[in-house]
Design a protein around this motif. Structure first.
Motif, mmCIF file in Angstrom:
data_model
loop_
_atom_site.group_PDB
_atom_site.id
_atom_site.type_symbol
_atom_site.label_atom_id
_atom_site.label_comp_id
_atom_site.label_asym_id
_atom_site.label_seq_id
_atom_site.Cartn_x
_atom_site.Cartn_y
_atom_site.Cartn_z
ATOM 1 N N ASP A 108 0.808 -1.267 0.080
ATOM 2 C CA ASP A 108 -0.035 0.013 0.045
ATOM 3 C C ASP A 108 0.829 1.182 0.132
ATOM 4 O OD1 ASP A 108 1.188 -0.179 2.377
ATOM 5 O OD2 ASP A 108 -0.813 -0.492 3.531
ATOM 6 N N SER A 109 2.270 0.860 -0.154
ATOM 7 C CA SER A 109 3.050 2.344 -0.601
ATOM 8 C C SER A 109 4.160 1.926 -1.247
ATOM 9 C CB SER A 109 3.665 2.654 0.756
ATOM 10 O OG SER A 109 4.769 1.660 1.320
ATOM 11 N N SER A 110 4.634 3.034 -2.057
ATOM 12 C CA SER A 110 5.761 2.766 -2.953
ATOM 13 C C SER A 110 6.938 2.015 -2.288
ATOM 14 C CB SER A 110 6.514 4.247 -3.544
ATOM 15 O OG SER A 110 5.093 4.906 -4.167
ATOM 16 N N GLY A 111 7.431 2.446 -1.157
ATOM 17 C CA GLY A 111 8.555 1.856 -0.627
ATOM 18 C C GLY A 111 8.149 0.294 -0.427
ATOM 19 N N GLN A 112 6.949 -0.036 0.025
ATOM 20 C CA GLN A 112 6.915 -1.723 0.178
ATOM 21 C C GLN A 112 6.708 -2.304 -1.202
ATOM 22 O OE1 GLN A 112 2.969 -2.242 2.123
ATOM 23 N NE2 GLN A 112 3.602 -1.215 4.021
ATOM 24 N N LEU A 113 6.395 -1.765 -2.298
ATOM 25 C CA LEU A 113 6.275 -2.271 -3.470
ATOM 26 C C LEU A 113 7.893 -2.415 -4.171
ATOM 27 C CD1 LEU A 113 5.050 -3.580 -5.872
ATOM 28 C CD2 LEU A 113 4.394 -1.283 -6.656
ATOM 29 N N ILE A 114 8.716 -1.102 -3.897
ATOM 30 C CA ILE A 114 10.067 -1.132 -4.241
ATOM 31 C C ILE A 114 10.863 -2.412 -3.540
ATOM 32 C CG2 ILE A 114 12.253 0.108 -4.142
ATOM 33 C CD1 ILE A 114 10.459 2.364 -4.743
ATOM 34 N N ALA A 115 10.757 -2.717 -2.291
ATOM 35 C CA ALA A 115 11.462 -3.805 -1.515
ATOM 36 C C ALA A 115 10.966 -4.832 -1.859
ATOM 37 C CB ALA A 115 10.855 -3.404 -0.003
ATOM 38 N N ALA A 116 9.527 -5.170 -2.207
ATOM 39 C CA ALA A 116 9.047 -6.516 -2.871
ATOM 40 C C ALA A 116 9.647 -6.875 -3.983
ATOM 41 C CB ALA A 116 7.373 -6.557 -2.774
ATOM 42 N N ARG A 117 9.698 -5.898 -4.740
ATOM 43 C CA ARG A 117 10.370 -6.162 -6.184
ATOM 44 C C ARG A 117 11.746 -6.546 -6.029
ATOM 45 N NH1 ARG A 117 8.321 -6.497 -11.164
ATOM 46 N NH2 ARG A 117 9.551 -5.107 -12.112
ATOM 47 N N ALA A 118 12.589 -5.780 -5.096
ATOM 48 C CA ALA A 118 14.006 -6.378 -4.814
ATOM 49 C C ALA A 118 14.000 -7.827 -4.206
ATOM 50 C CB ALA A 118 14.695 -5.390 -3.968
ATOM 51 N N GLY A 119 13.035 -8.174 -3.498
ATOM 52 C CA GLY A 119 13.100 -9.518 -2.738
ATOM 53 C C GLY A 119 12.771 -10.628 -4.188
ATOM 54 N N MET A 120 11.947 -10.095 -4.732
ATOM 55 C CA MET A 120 11.390 -10.832 -6.081
ATOM 56 C C MET A 120 12.686 -10.991 -7.009
ATOM 57 S SD MET A 120 7.813 -9.373 -7.059
ATOM 58 C CE MET A 120 7.490 -10.486 -8.501
ATOM 59 N N GLY A 121 13.457 -10.151 -7.110
ATOM 60 C CA GLY A 121 14.799 -10.179 -7.719
ATOM 61 C C GLY A 121 15.574 -11.268 -7.277
ATOM 62 N N VAL A 122 15.808 -11.316 -6.079
ATOM 63 C CA VAL A 122 16.654 -12.371 -5.453
ATOM 64 C C VAL A 122 16.316 -13.711 -5.971
ATOM 65 C CG1 VAL A 122 17.564 -13.337 -3.196
ATOM 66 C CG2 VAL A 122 17.425 -10.931 -3.482
ATOM 67 N N GLY A 123 14.772 -14.009 -5.818
ATOM 68 C CA GLY A 123 14.505 -15.180 -6.188
ATOM 69 C C GLY A 123 14.418 -15.409 -7.729
ATOM 70 N N GLY A 124 14.144 -14.531 -8.463
ATOM 71 C CA GLY A 124 14.295 -14.500 -9.894
ATOM 72 C C GLY A 124 15.835 -14.785 -10.285
ATOM 73 N N ALA A 125 16.848 -14.321 -9.699
ATOM 74 C CA ALA A 125 18.294 -14.705 -9.933
ATOM 75 C C ALA A 125 18.571 -16.306 -9.716
ATOM 76 C CB ALA A 125 19.231 -13.748 -9.269
ATOM 77 N N LEU A 126 17.989 -16.684 -8.524
ATOM 78 C CA LEU A 126 18.289 -18.034 -8.270
ATOM 79 C C LEU A 126 17.586 -19.075 -9.359
ATOM 80 C CD1 LEU A 126 17.738 -18.139 -4.415
ATOM 81 C CD2 LEU A 126 19.634 -18.678 -5.780
ATOM 82 N N LEU A 127 16.384 -18.622 -9.783
ATOM 83 C CA LEU A 127 15.462 -19.342 -10.732
ATOM 84 C C LEU A 127 16.318 -19.507 -12.006
ATOM 85 C CD1 LEU A 127 12.165 -18.391 -9.684
ATOM 86 C CD2 LEU A 127 12.875 -20.560 -9.273
ATOM 87 N N LEU A 128 16.400 -18.401 -12.652
ATOM 88 C CA LEU A 128 17.109 -18.191 -13.716
ATOM 89 C C LEU A 128 18.386 -19.208 -14.025
ATOM 90 C CD1 LEU A 128 16.439 -14.619 -14.759
ATOM 91 C CD2 LEU A 128 15.371 -16.516 -15.677
ATOM 92 N N THR A 129 19.208 -19.309 -12.869
ATOM 93 C CA THR A 129 20.367 -19.849 -13.000
ATOM 94 C C THR A 129 20.072 -21.278 -12.999
ATOM 95 O OG1 THR A 129 20.791 -19.278 -10.706
ATOM 96 C CG2 THR A 129 22.027 -18.006 -12.548
ATOM 97 N N THR A 130 19.493 -21.595 -11.977
ATOM 98 C CA THR A 130 19.377 -23.102 -11.357
ATOM 99 C C THR A 130 18.524 -23.866 -12.502
ATOM 100 O OG1 THR A 130 17.380 -22.542 -10.143
ATOM 101 C CG2 THR A 130 19.469 -22.983 -9.110
ATOM 102 N N THR A 131 17.637 -23.320 -13.386
ATOM 103 C CA THR A 131 16.610 -24.059 -14.197
ATOM 104 C C THR A 131 17.397 -24.487 -15.422
ATOM 105 O OG1 THR A 131 16.101 -21.612 -15.275
ATOM 106 C CG2 THR A 131 14.462 -22.739 -13.835
ATOM 107 N N LEU A 132 18.472 -23.586 -15.740
ATOM 108 C CA LEU A 132 19.227 -24.098 -16.863
ATOM 109 C C LEU A 132 20.180 -25.037 -16.442
ATOM 110 C CD1 LEU A 132 20.339 -23.956 -19.884
ATOM 111 C CD2 LEU A 132 21.647 -21.971 -19.207
ATOM 112 N N ALA A 133 20.943 -25.107 -15.214
ATOM 113 C CA ALA A 133 21.777 -25.793 -14.431
ATOM 114 C C ALA A 133 20.962 -27.393 -14.387
ATOM 115 C CB ALA A 133 22.145 -25.364 -13.403
ATOM 116 N N VAL A 134 19.986 -27.290 -14.243
ATOM 117 C CA VAL A 134 18.960 -28.477 -13.944
ATOM 118 C C VAL A 134 18.756 -29.308 -14.985
ATOM 119 C CG1 VAL A 134 17.005 -29.611 -13.231
ATOM 120 C CG2 VAL A 134 17.943 -28.022 -11.591
ATOM 121 N N ALA A 135 18.301 -28.436 -16.234
ATOM 122 C CA ALA A 135 18.106 -28.944 -17.612
ATOM 123 C C ALA A 135 19.522 -29.466 -18.125
ATOM 124 C CB ALA A 135 17.874 -27.824 -18.475
#
Length: 496
Positions: A108-135
């Motif tokens: 419900d605020s810009s700061g919360q959304l920015i922080a959440a997007r940064a957290g999603m970026g951490v998860g995204g980095a792990l997913l993008l690298t591990t998906t290709l490695a697992v394949a």
């Protein structure tokens, strides 16, 4: 050699995991969600501005926090997957991405959304690298080209459909739904990964390279920050120069540190391998051409041809559809098997170059000329991109598959940013030379123009700048393709 968990250590008769295609579908679904979130927020900007009273700076950080964190952590995420287990990091990435999506959807605020997007970026980095490695772990070597082709097609699909998915969601729901829709996908992915994906990791258990991880993260994040800031603040602005200088210093320190320690996160000896070097050169220039071309095409569609953001996204979809069609059907993999790696790369990048030339010479006549260029670029990417990713991954020991995937992702980020920066600079310099009276942007120039004749001159100058930049991109892609093909051909001869 990479170690699988005890339950999955016995290889099946065909040389791959018995449920490898199902597993590939699961990890590609998780990857697609991550890729969609690279662009899905763009269409929600008007809603966020109104409902959150967000400033321009807030909007920029909502969009960029995700890509900055994700690109900065790719190498570190790949190294962590190799050391601690790719399945563990895949589960961790899904969980972090899901939690970030939930917080973003309910923010419900810009700061919360920015922080959440940064957290999603951490998860995204792990997913993008591990998906290709697992394949790379679950498929036999003879199936790697087909599997990586499908993985690459999902990349293109996610990049192209983000704005479309966002637009459709916003037509029926409030802006938070574009994040909450990730939750059922994450839940399904977690169950499927835990049940199906075998564990694999580097059996040597190298010590964690914490300083290397810190230096590479700061360096890559600084580089991406400079590229993101360039189009709006100017490539000679203090903001961009500071980011670029920071990137040079920290990436230089990273290279120095990696060359001195016995357990490097990125072994610089890889770059003495001509196969690896050729693949790296080609990978950067593929994303250079594709990323730079799409950046320019979006402006052409909206500013020159007058399409809205959603329709402009639809008009660029043929590029991604060609990549998906050729890779999901297996045609690209069959062609690569018949032609070999060097010829496939050369053919793919020649097609991309022809596509850019087509857009430069025919797009001024309307969308039909642009469509031909998009189809050619899509065909070129479908052929060359999986071959390039396979060449990178096969040049690296299987125990370092996560790092290999991190390198591949980092090169994509770097090439895309380089394409936007270089081709954007060519466009702006050509435009400024033809219309010296103006601000650097087309909207600013149109606002200053007096009468229809001057406005037409401004649009013509912008179109000329687009044509010049696309031709520069075509030359770079062609030269890069021939260079990569020559290096890979020489490496093949040395292996005989």
């Amino acid at each position: 050699m990479t170690v699988l968990s005890q339950a999955d250590s016995a290889p099946p008769t065909g040389g791959g995991h018995p449920q490898r295609w199902l597993i590939l579908g699961v990890i590609c679904l998780a990857q697609l969600t991550v890729l969609l979130d690279n662009t899905v927020l763009n269409v929600a900007i008007p809603s966020l501005t109104e409902e959150m009273d967000a400033t321009t700076s807030d909007i920029q950080w909502m969009i960029n926090a995700y890509s900055l964190v994700q690109s900065g952590l790719l190498l570190t995420a790949g190294s962590a997957a190799d050391r601690y287990g790719r399945k563990k990091m895949l589960v961790t990435g899904l969980a972090l991405f899901g939690i970030g999506s939930l917080v973003a959807g309910l923010a419900d605020s810009s700061g919360q959304l920015i922080a959440a997007r940064a957290g999603m970026g951490v998860g995204g980095a792990l997913l993008l690298t591990t998906t290709l490695a697992v394949a790379m772990q679950i498929f036999a070597p003879e199936e790697h080209a087909r599997a990586i082709g499908i993985w690459s097609a999902v990349n293109a699909l996610g990049f192209a459909t983000g704005p479309l998915v966002g637009g459709l969601m916003l037509d029926h729901f409030w802006w938070g739904a574009i994040f909450l829709i990730n939750l059922p996908v994450v839940a399904l992915g977690l169950v499927a990964v835990i049940a199906l994906v075998p564990e694999s990791k580097n059996p040597q258990g190298d010590r964690p390279d914490l300083l290397g991880a810190l230096l590479s993260t700061i360096g890559m994040a600084s580089l991406v920050f400079a590229v993101i800031s360039g189009p709006e603040h100017g490539w000679g602005s203090g903001r961009v120069l500071a980011g670029g200088l920071c990137a040079v210093v920290f990436l230089g320190l990273f290279a120095w540190w990696e060359s001195r320690i016995p357990y490097p996160m990125l072994d610089l000896a890889f770059f003495r391998n001509r196969r690896f070097t050729g693949a790296v050169a080609g990978a950067v220039l593929i994303t250079f051409g594709m990323g730079g071309a799409l950046f320019l095409l979006t402006q052409h569609l909206q500013f020159v041809l007058g399409y809205g953001p959603l329709e402009a996204g639809l008009r660029t979809a043929p590029l991604a559809l060609m990549v998906v069609a050729l890779n999901f059907s297996g045609l690209s993999a069959k062609l690569t098997t018949r032609l070999g790696t060097p010829v496939s790369i050369a053919l793919g990048m020649i097609l991309m170059s022809l596509g850019l030339v087509s857009i430069a010479t025919l797009a001024s006549g309307g969308y039909s000329g642009m469509l031909l260029g998009l189809v050619l670029i899509g065909c070129g990417c479908a052929i060359a991109n999986p071959v390039m990713a396979h060449a990178i991954m096969s040049s690296i020991p299987p125990a370092k598959a996560g790092v290999g995937a991190g390198i591949n992702g980092t090169l994509a980020e770097f090439g895309n940013g380089l394409g936007v920066a270089v081709l954007g600079a060519v466009l702006n310099s050509r435009f400024a030379a033809l219309i010296p009276m103006t601000a650097a942007s087309l909207p600013g120039a149109l606002a200053l123009a007096e009468g229809e004749e001057e406005k037409e001159q401004v649009v013509d100058a912008f179109t000329s700048g687009l044509e010049t930049s696309q031709l520069v991109g075509a030359v770079a892609v062609l030269v890069g393709g021939l260079l990569a093909a020559a290096l890979l051909r020489r490496a093949e001869r040395e292996d005989i």
